[in-house]
Write a protein that holds these residues in place. Sequence first.
Motif: not given
Length: 315
Positions: A44-51, A170-184
């Motif tokens: 249970p840890l949040l970080l102020p970064v894009l994962s 709203p951000f994560n729908v198009l976030s390139p980080s989500d695309t890289m680590f979740a979608v691809l």
Amino acid sequence: MGENSVILKKLRDKFLKIQTLRGIVQLISFIFIYSMIFGVTPIPLLLPVLSSMGAQSKIVGEAFATFQYMLFERTFPWLPLATFLLFAIFLGRAFCGWVCPFGFIQDLMAYVKRRHKEVSLDMHRSFIKIKYLLLGIILFISFTVAISLVASPSAGERYARSLGPFAETPFNVLSPSDTMFAVLPKMFLSLRFAIYEQSFWQIVSGIASFSPLLWIRLIIFFAVMILAAYIPRSWCKYFCPNGALMALLSRFSFLGLKRELTKCTRAECRICVEACPMKVRITELPWEKFNDPECIYCLKCIDACPTKALKPKFP
Ligand code: SF4
Ligand code: SF4
């Protein structure tokens, strides 16, 4: 000086740089954040970064995604807010320079091109505003959805439905980080199975039937990657809303940099300014201490300074 000492000095200058240490910390952070692949359970840890919100192997949370999601769930986002405030007050945007997995990927992309494109100062100053505009749009959507859901659930649900997938995060729908680590990764996995089970044309028609949203995601992701090869940390400098929020909050952070005037004998040499990936105007900032909102504390300026005039300062 003997030949051995010269070689030792060259090796020391090459490898005992802060950047070597930073690269190691970035790699370890990357492995730690995605260490579920080694059987580690989420913490249970949040970080102020894009994962990434949807990545299967992630063990820590993304504060910005959680912030949007809690608002959508009509819960006050105290945990992500506290995360942003605490990290910003103590360390400014240091996590952008040392921990963020998407920042690390951009640093790797910068090695693809040996010569980078120079952005003029005027263009840079204009482009910087884009990330604050994106942050404003995202916060506007998240807050109006939350307020309308609380004020009038039926009208709020109609409003949320009209926004489609943008209502929740709203951000994560198009976030390139989500695309890289979740979608691809999911796409590659299904492609791996499709190769054995389907014909070439079935796979091509499967790719052609991607939804418009998925195509937009992919275009944004590849554009961000290509841009990062030509302009180091271009996503962080110009587009990242998480970076924009941290920049706003970290103006008065305890961590800063100082420039010793007695050592900075050549203020006009500007070697530090040229080394800075975030285009911070180091020599124009107060020498006693500066914590520029754009500074990600990568410390490239410290490595570059020939007279060792720059140092971190805390508090
Ligand atoms: S600005 Fe955004 S992408 Fe860049 S390092 Fe910070 S959080 Fe990561
Ligand atoms: S001012 Fe120095 S520490 Fe800050 S981003 Fe630029 S090079 Fe990195």
